[in-house]
Design a protein around this motif. Structure first.
Motif, PDB file in Angstrom:
ATOM      1  N   LEU A  27     -21.076  22.540 -13.902  1.00 31.79           N
ATOM      2  CA  LEU A  27     -19.712  22.108 -13.602  1.00 31.79           C
ATOM      3  C   LEU A  27     -18.768  22.449 -14.756  1.00 31.79           C
ATOM      4  O   LEU A  27     -17.617  22.852 -14.533  1.00 31.79           O
ATOM      5  N   MET A  28     -19.234  22.303 -15.985  1.00 36.68           N
ATOM      6  CA  MET A  28     -18.425  22.695 -17.139  1.00 36.68           C
ATOM      7  C   MET A  28     -18.123  24.195 -17.108  1.00 36.68           C
ATOM      8  O   MET A  28     -16.987  24.619 -17.357  1.00 36.68           O
ATOM      9  N   ALA A  29     -19.134  24.996 -16.785  1.00 34.37           N
ATOM     10  CA  ALA A  29     -18.921  26.444 -16.716  1.00 34.37           C
ATOM     11  C   ALA A  29     -17.922  26.789 -15.625  1.00 34.37           C
ATOM     12  O   ALA A  29     -17.048  27.658 -15.809  1.00 34.37           O
ATOM     13  N   ALA A  30     -18.019  26.120 -14.475  1.00 29.77           N
ATOM     14  CA  ALA A  30     -17.052  26.361 -13.402  1.00 29.77           C
ATOM     15  C   ALA A  30     -15.641  26.020 -13.847  1.00 29.77           C
ATOM     16  O   ALA A  30     -14.683  26.742 -13.536  1.00 29.77           O
ATOM     17  N   GLU A  31     -15.509  24.933 -14.597  1.00 24.57           N
ATOM     18  CA  GLU A  31     -14.186  24.533 -15.089  1.00 24.57           C
ATOM     19  C   GLU A  31     -13.627  25.557 -16.066  1.00 24.57           C
ATOM     20  O   GLU A  31     -12.426  25.882 -16.041  1.00 24.57           O
ATOM     21  N   VAL A  32     -14.467  26.089 -16.946  1.00 32.41           N
ATOM     22  CA  VAL A  32     -14.033  27.137 -17.874  1.00 32.41           C
ATOM     23  C   VAL A  32     -13.499  28.335 -17.100  1.00 32.41           C
ATOM     24  O   VAL A  32     -12.394  28.849 -17.373  1.00 32.41           O
ATOM     25  N   ILE A  33     -14.266  28.792 -16.125  1.00 31.58           N
ATOM     26  CA  ILE A  33     -13.883  30.003 -15.385  1.00 31.58           C
ATOM     27  C   ILE A  33     -12.619  29.754 -14.571  1.00 31.58           C
ATOM     28  O   ILE A  33     -11.746  30.631 -14.465  1.00 31.58           O
ATOM     29  N   ARG A  34     -12.504  28.563 -13.985  1.00 30.20           N
ATOM     30  CA  ARG A  34     -11.291  28.217 -13.235  1.00 30.20           C
ATOM     31  C   ARG A  34     -10.052  28.324 -14.110  1.00 30.20           C
ATOM     32  O   ARG A  34      -9.028  28.895 -13.722  1.00 30.20           O
TER      33      ARG A  34
END
Length: 445
Positions: free
Chosen positions: A355-362
């Motif tokens: 979820l943290m990685a998804a937030e970074v990419i977003r």
């Protein structure tokens, strides 16, 4: 599955999910752990699809393999002729008290010493068990934490919902986000196969959620530099979590170390950190100072028990949060046994990392400078409220076809990795660098 991913996409402000699922995975639990694994990995795919669509005007297909996702939520590493050290310290684990159960987390030497000091016993499991049996669980939990250690009383979900910390963290969103007015003119250096190429990630995280986030970012092309303080080691998981990264040491208590850190931070696109709330502030690197050093920073952090409430500063790990939030108690009821039953994998760590990685990419996709915060306890709420399941399928049997080639040459010996569970168009998870030892590189990009 669609309901859980819909919830995650809504919480992270991602586009409604369109995902192709394949494979059958099973992580035996009364909770839908495989659904959590597949959905959190899919969230990374949704964010990558948005990034690629913004730069190529083509929306790629997101594909997730549930079978491979279940393996990656356990371990991706398959050593050949060698084995990592045991995951748990000999004193770590669950102990009966006078009025319930408590879990002691003693993998770090100073946490072990704190627990032994409170109990007044030598490092012998039998002696620890005998001493714990004379305590009430909540009193021992408080004493160990006050001594600088890590412990968690087993509570039910209902008890956690009544607890002041449970009330605080359960009121938080899945991601606490502050999107800043800063618009980041960040030219895309990626490609269809390596969409995060050119992105610099400064990783200050340790076991296990944060390193999972930086590992998947590296898997899609990001340049990851992990920094650890002098003396820190995590031998049981280092070969698992350093894949694709360069790892250096830096002492932020020295003038030279601070100078190097400030330069690195100023050049980074992304900062990941997993210190307790306000720990960076104590070092003089609070949010405002970080923003001064790098106004365009995508700043993503996590802690164990949430960012508000009386435990916001408390040390914690996945297994402890499972004890606190009722997961272990519900596992005990499900198995019909008289001892705590944790999830079959450290699912809160892994899910929070993805979820943290998804937030970074977003944030990168939208050209935003941002400050985002996650917690293991809030991810626990996501899993618990998704509900329990009745199936008790065994773990899938791994085959040679599940393993990627070529063989990875690590400092400890050769190994293979399980194939990545996520594809986004032409992009799939692969790493130019194998696992490495902590402190094996210089603190530079």
């Amino acid at each position: 599955m669609p309901l859980l991913l819909d919830t995650i996409a809504r919480e992270l402000n991602l586009a409604p999910p369109v995902v192709r699922w394949q494979g059958v995975g099973s992580l035996p639990s009364t909770f839908a752990v495989t659904d959590l694994a597949a959905a959190s990995i899919a969230a990374v795919g949704l964010a990558l699809a948005e990034l690629k669509e913004r730069h190529t005007e083509h929306c790629p297909l997101v594909q997730v393999d549930r079978r491979l996702a279940s393996f990656w939520f356990a371990t991706s590493l398959r050593p050949q002729g060698w084995q990592p050290p045991p995951l748990w310290d000999a004193m770590a684990g669950d102990y009966p008290t006078r009025d319930g159960w408590i879990r002691l987390h003693t993998n770090a030497l100073h946490h072990r010493q704190a627990a032994l000091q409170v109990l007044g016993v030598p490092p012998e499991r039998g002696a620890v068990a005998a001493a714990v049996a004379h305590w009430d669980a909540e009193a021992l939990e408080g004493a160990v934490v006050a001594a600088g250690g890590c412990a968690a009383k087993m509570r039910s979900w209902a008890e956690w919902c009544e607890h002041p910390q449970g009330q605080a963290v359960n009121a938080e969103p899945l991601v606490l986000r502050e999107t800043l007015q800063q618009t980041v003119p960040r030219p895309w250096q990626g490609s269809s196969s390596r969409p995060l190429a050119g992105i610099k990630v400064l990783d200050l995280t340790r076991i296990l959620a944060g390193p999972t986030a930086s590992r998947v970012l590296a898997g899609f092309g990001a340049q990851v530099l992990r920094l650890d303080p002098p003396g820190w080691e995590e031998p049981a998981v280092v070969a698992e979590v350093t894949l694709g990264k360069r790892c250096a040491r830096l002492d932020l208590h020295t003038a030279q170390g601070r100078q190097v850190f400030e330069r690195l931070l100023g050049e980074a696109d992304v900062l990941l950190h997993g210190y307790r709330a306000d720990a960076l502030e104590t070092l003089g690197y609070g949010h405002e100072r970080r923003r001064q050093l790098n106004p365009a920073l995508v700043d993503v952090s996590l802690d164990a028990y949430g960012w508000s409430g009386p435990w916001r500063q408390r040390r914690g790990f996945d297994s402890l949060v499972q004890m606190s939030t009722g997961i272990a108690r519900e596992g005990m009821r499900w198995r019909q046994v008289e001892h705590p039953v944790l999830l079959p994998v450290q699912a809160l760590d892994h899910a929070t990392g993805y979820l943290m990685a998804a937030e970074v990419i977003r944030a990168l996709a939208r050209g935003q400078a941002s400050l985002s915060r996650f917690s293991l306890a809030r991810t626990a709420k996501l899993l618990i409220e998704y509900g329990t399941v009745s199936d008790d399928l065994p773990m899938p049997q791994e085959t040679a076809a599940d393993l990627a080639l070529p063989v990875e040459n690590t400092p400890w010996g050769p190994a293979q990795r399980v194939k990545g569970p996520l594809m986004v168009g032409e992009a799939h998870m692969h790493w130019e660098r194998g696992a490495c030892e902590l402190g094996s590189a210089e603190p530079s990009w």
